[in-house]
Each structure stands twice: as C-alpha cells, then as structure tokens.
Design an enzyme around this catalytic site. Structure first.
Site, short mmCIF file in Angstrom:
data_model
loop_
_atom_site.label_atom_id
_atom_site.label_comp_id
_atom_site.label_asym_id
_atom_site.label_seq_id
_atom_site.Cartn_x
_atom_site.Cartn_y
_atom_site.Cartn_z
N TYR A 1 -44.08 -36.79 18.06
CA TYR A 1 -43.71 -37.16 19.52
C TYR A 1 -41.70 -36.68 19.75
O TYR A 1 -40.83 -36.81 19.47
CB TYR A 1 -43.58 -39.29 19.12
N GLN B 1 -48.03 -44.49 25.28
CA GLN B 1 -49.45 -44.12 25.14
C GLN B 1 -49.57 -42.74 24.83
O GLN B 1 -50.97 -42.59 23.87
CB GLN B 1 -49.32 -44.03 26.79
N ASN C 1 -38.29 -45.12 22.43
CA ASN C 1 -37.20 -46.21 22.44
C ASN C 1 -38.01 -47.10 22.27
O ASN C 1 -38.58 -46.94 21.28
CB ASN C 1 -37.11 -46.85 24.56
N SER D 1 -30.74 -45.06 19.32
CA SER D 1 -29.62 -44.22 18.92
C SER D 1 -28.97 -44.98 18.24
O SER D 1 -28.44 -46.21 19.34
CB SER D 1 -29.16 -42.95 19.53
N ASP E 1 -26.60 -33.95 14.55
CA ASP E 1 -27.76 -33.98 15.43
C ASP E 1 -28.07 -31.99 15.98
O ASP E 1 -29.47 -32.44 16.72
CB ASP E 1 -27.04 -34.41 17.31
N GLU F 1 -55.69 -57.94 -21.01
CA GLU F 1 -56.30 -58.44 -19.65
C GLU F 1 -57.27 -58.93 -19.24
O GLU F 1 -57.67 -59.42 -18.22
CB GLU F 1 -55.14 -57.17 -18.83
N HIS G 1 -62.75 -51.67 -18.27
CA HIS G 1 -61.56 -50.65 -18.60
C HIS G 1 -61.77 -50.04 -20.22
O HIS G 1 -61.44 -48.85 -20.19
CB HIS G 1 -60.30 -51.35 -18.52
#
Length: 429
Positions: free
Chosen positions: A125, A187, A210, A234, A357, A411, A416
C-alpha cells in the site's frame, strides 16, 4: 509547538500521548463498515470510494501497460537518476540481510535446519494524496524482490483525473511490479485482504498510512491476512544538546510535520539556550514551506520539552518509542548505546532523518504510535517465512527417543510417547 519546562516524570505520560488515540473507536467502526462494503460490492465499492474520497471517476481499477509506458516519459531525467541511485543503495543494504543457516546436529543422528521461503502473495500500500510516496514503494519493493515473492500487488490512490502519479509508475516499472490498482485508504486494504474481481487477495499487507489505513491493516489480521506492523501517522523525536544547530533541528522537526496534519514531532533538550532558538527557527522555516498549512496543523499537537540531563531525555524517548529518533548531541554513539525503543536512529548533526526516508539504504517503513517497543521496521525478513526441518536417523532416534518418551509421559500425552516407542521397537527388532 507547545513548550514545557522540566516536567516531572509523573507528567510524562500525558506528554507522550499521541493525538489520534482518543478517536480510535470511531475510526475502527468506520473501517469495519468499509470492509463490509468492499466484501459485498467489490470493485463497485472501490470505484465509488474513488469518486467520493479521491474525486476520480474510474472505469478500470487496474493500471494498463500503456499508462505505465506514458507515465515513465513524464518523469524528469534527474529524478529518474536519483531514484535509481536510491534503489541501488537500498538493494545493497537489504541484500546483506540474506543469511544461509547451517544444518545443526543437536545429537548424533538428529539434524535440524531452517529454510527461508518468500511470502507468496504480498500487497504493497503506497499513500498518495497530496504527497505520493514513491519512496515508500522503493522501501517495500526492493526487499519484496530480493525475497523472491512470486506475486506483488501495488495499491495506491488515483489522482483526480483517474491516473496514478507518474513517479510511482516509474518506480513500479523499475521494480518489475505489473499489478497496480487504483485504490487508496481503508478500502484498498479491505480489497487486498478479501480480494475483488480486479484486486487479488494477498497473504500479507505492507505499507504506512493514516489512522484509517492503520486500523484497516489491524482489522485485516482478523481475516487471516498478516501485516508488516502498525504503521500510522509519521513521528520524530529529536534529542538535542547545546552543540546542536537550531536550524538543523527545526528542519528535522518540520520534515515530519509536513507529512500530514496528524503527524507528531517532539523535541527534548537539556539546553535552556537552545530551546527558544529552535522554536523561533521552526516558525521562521514554517513560513517558507509550500506545505506550511499541513505542517502547522501537525505542530499544534507537537511539543518542545526541557529536561535536566541526557539520561532523562533518553528515558523519556524509550518510553515514547518514536518512529524516528535523531540524536543531535556531541557524543551520539554513547547515547545511542542506551536506545531500547525506536524504529530508526539517526546519529550526529549531519545525519538528517530525510536521508533515511529516501536514499541512505535503511528502510523507512517503521513502527509508529509506540509500537517500536515491540516491532521492528521492514526488512528482508518481513517478506520471508522461516520453515524448520528435521531428520532423524536410527542412531538419532536411539538418542532422542527416550527423552521424548519420558517428557510425553510426564505430560500425560501417551500417544506422543507411543509414536516414539513403536519406532524404537522397530529399530531394535
């Protein structure tokens, strides 16, 4: 900027509060509505949001090859050269993150290893609007390509004429990205998470945005889609001592404030003399910025804070966990050793955050909103899955089998234990 002198630690949490926190519930509810709408109406919903939010009338959501070809010719040659250099720097830095892991024999005959496999379908995005972030496309596209992700889908908001910013399309072509969708905001995230006729569903979503985009990414995780991290508005925190240049500090603060009205910038200093010089310089430089209205709105929720010692400033910063941390001090290496929570750190008076940046080589897709306490920024590993493998020989099972049997029985997991016991009996027979 709001100015505070020597606040006591009990007052710090209020000063560390992000501006958007109080509106989270309303944002989340709106994003849920958008997800439901996109799930039900697909492309039709995306076209409607493009008209309402971007002012663009779209017939096709996908960018055509002809659009890409014509856009490249619109990008000035000097900008193309700069983007290619940034691409090379990013590629060089991220390529060092490749690591072949050795096979390990934990016991004789018991071998374990791990292999990196690329995420198969990733969505990138890229924010658009008044400042289309083609640099973010570089930050995400380079590690995606290095990782070898087979399918890369790019979504970015359209311009009012229905086109995509030419520099974004040039950068996409440089990265070899062909699936480009004209959709922005929550969206776009909803479309990537669930898919539509035009938008392929993906396995993991990357990219900043945002509050709505951040909330949408978090909601996407409830639909079985992974995300890079919560990356919202930011922010930068500058720690400056008396050796700092007020003009440099002011420029660094404004470089984040101009991102958007919900950006946040903080200045911490132990210099009584520096504080008014920086705030005055901020006002002076602000007046000259083309995006001064955006930056001015961000500054209303930004703070300049006078503290007593470097230790106090560092403690405050680690609590705040900034996306970007600038150490504008005389001995930045010493102070950097105590940093425990920050997305990316910039050391010294000649290391502007703007370098990270764009072109120094590190990634600028970083955790915001305090998530630097528990998230890292995007790296090559973000686009890879680590799958473990193991193989056991007869000798190995004789060594490790009794250990497994004992632990499983303790256990109460008898199946197992039996899975091992039957194999041991086979070996012994």
């Amino acid at each position: 900027m709001q100015v505070f002198h020597y606040p006591v630690p009990a007052e710090w949490p209020a000063l560390q509060q992000r501006a958007a926190a109080g509106e989270a519930r309303q944002v989340e509810e709106r994003v849920r509505q958008i997800f439901d709408d996109v799930r039900q109406r697909g492309d039709e919903a995306l076209r409607q949001y493009a008209a309402e939010l971007d002012g663009a009338t779209l017939t096709e959501l996908r960018v055509s090859p002809d659009e890409i070809g014509s856009a490249v010719a619109q990008v000035p040659a000097d900008l193309q050269t700069a983007i290619r250099q940034a691409h090379a720097n990013l590629w060089k830095f991220h390529a060092t993150q490749r690591a072949e892991e050795p096979r390990v024999e934990t016991m004789p005959g018991v071998t374990c290893w791990r292999r990196s496999v690329p995420v198969q379908r990733v969505g990138l995005y890229i924010p658009g609007g008044s400042a289309p972030l083609f640099s973010t496309l570089l930050m995400l596209g380079v590690p995606a390509r290095l990782a070898g992700c087979p399918e890369v889908v790019l979504t970015t908001p359209p311009q009012k004429d229905g086109s995509v910013n030419p520099v974004i399309l040039f950068t996409a072509q440089l990265l070899g990205i062909q699936t480009i969708i004209k959709a922005g905001g929550a969206q776009a995230i909803a479309a990537l998470a669930g898919g539509t006729d035009s938008v392929p569903a993906v396995d993991k979503i990357f990219g900043p945005g945002n509050r709505y985009v951040t909330a949408a990414k978090q909601l996407a995780t409830q639909h079985g889609v992974a995300i890079d991290m919560p990356a919202g508005p930011s922010e930068v925190l500058v720690i400056a001592d008396r050796t700092a240049d007020p003009a440099f500090v002011a420029a660094d603060l404004l470089s984040q404030a101009e991102h958007g009205p919900d950006s946040q910038v903080l200045l911490l200093t132990d210099s009584v003399e520096l504080l008014p010089l920086v705030t005055a310089e901020v006002e002076h430089q602000l007046a000259e910025l083309p995006r001064r209205d955006v930056a001015a709105r961000a500054l209303t929720e930004s703070r300049a804070i006078l503290l007593r010692t470097p230790e106090e400033m560092l403690f405050f910063s680690n609590q705040y966990a900034p996306e970007h941390l600038i150490l504008a001090v005389s001995d930045p290496e010493a102070l950097a050793a105590g940093v425990t929570s920050a997305g990316s750190v910039f050391l010294g008076h000649l290391t502007p955050e703007a370098a990270g940046d764009y072109a120094s080589g590190t990634n600028h897709t970083l955790p915001t909103g305090g998530y630097a306490r528990n998230y890292s920024g995007v790296s090559l590993d973000s686009f890879l899955k680590k799958i473990t493998f193991q193989r056991i020989t007869p000798e190995g099972l004789l060594h490790v089998g009794p250990v497994v049997e004992t632990m499983a029985e303790a256990e109460g997991l008898h199946a197992h234990a039996r899975a091992v016991t039957l194999r041991l009996e086979s070996i012994n027979n």
